[in-house]
Write an enzyme that holds these catalytic residues in place. Sequence first.
Site, short mmCIF file in Angstrom:
data_model
loop_
_atom_site.label_atom_id
_atom_site.label_comp_id
_atom_site.label_asym_id
_atom_site.label_seq_id
_atom_site.Cartn_x
_atom_site.Cartn_y
_atom_site.Cartn_z
N LYS A 11 7.69 4.46 0.34
CA LYS A 11 7.36 5.40 1.43
C LYS A 11 8.40 6.53 1.52
CE LYS A 11 4.82 2.00 4.18
NZ LYS A 11 4.64 1.43 5.55
N TYR A 51 -4.91 5.02 5.73
CA TYR A 51 -4.62 4.11 6.84
C TYR A 51 -5.74 4.08 7.87
CZ TYR A 51 0.19 3.12 5.37
OH TYR A 51 1.30 2.66 4.69
N ASN A 114 9.44 1.87 6.98
CA ASN A 114 9.85 0.55 6.49
C ASN A 114 9.82 0.44 4.96
OD1 ASN A 114 7.11 0.49 6.26
ND2 ASN A 114 6.78 -1.33 7.52
N HIS A 117 4.99 -0.13 1.20
CA HIS A 117 3.69 -0.71 1.57
C HIS A 117 3.42 -1.91 0.67
CE1 HIS A 117 -0.61 -0.96 2.49
NE2 HIS A 117 -0.81 -1.10 1.19
N GLU A 128 -7.11 -0.05 -2.48
CA GLU A 128 -5.95 0.83 -2.39
C GLU A 128 -5.56 1.38 -3.77
OE1 GLU A 128 -4.29 -1.47 1.58
OE2 GLU A 128 -3.16 -1.67 -0.29
#
Length: 139
Positions: A11, A51, A114, A117, A128
Amino acid sequence: MNKTTTFTMIKPDAVINNYTGKIIDHVLNAGFSIQAMKYIWLTAEQAGSFYAVHAARPFYNDLVSYMSSGPIVAIVLEKENAVEDFRKTIGATDPQKAEPGTIRNLYAKSIEANAVHGSDSDENAQIEAGFFFSQFERF
Ligand code: IDP
Ligand code: MG
């Protein structure tokens, strides 16, 4: 046991903080192999679409802005029991709750930023991977 697929993104916070190499090293050392990899800057529309399952959650708009705030690295991974083992390798969503030595424990900044993913099911891993890589659309 047959190898299965999972999907990850490094990320924006982790890319900006130069953790890309360390995270890829960690993933390879955990026994995963890379099937496809792409460095890309998502538009807000693309992040929102990825998302979409979280559209009703209170953090959705912030998540979309954050995920389109800088480049990410999208990676398709393979391993036996890939989805479950990768979730263990990254740790809990909230880095404060992530087990010591997990990727989120080591590299994440916050529950939102965070670091990585990880797909939550075999079915979502295929969806995905197909979002980023046309060669995975056949699944
Ligand atoms: P996961 O990434 O561990 O599967 P999800 O519940 O699927 O967690 O949430 C997707 C992403 O949304 C998280 O990785 C994180 O970036 C963000 N997120 C989840 N919960 C919160 C929250 O309570 N506040 C802010 N962001 C959140
Ligand atoms: Mg999730």
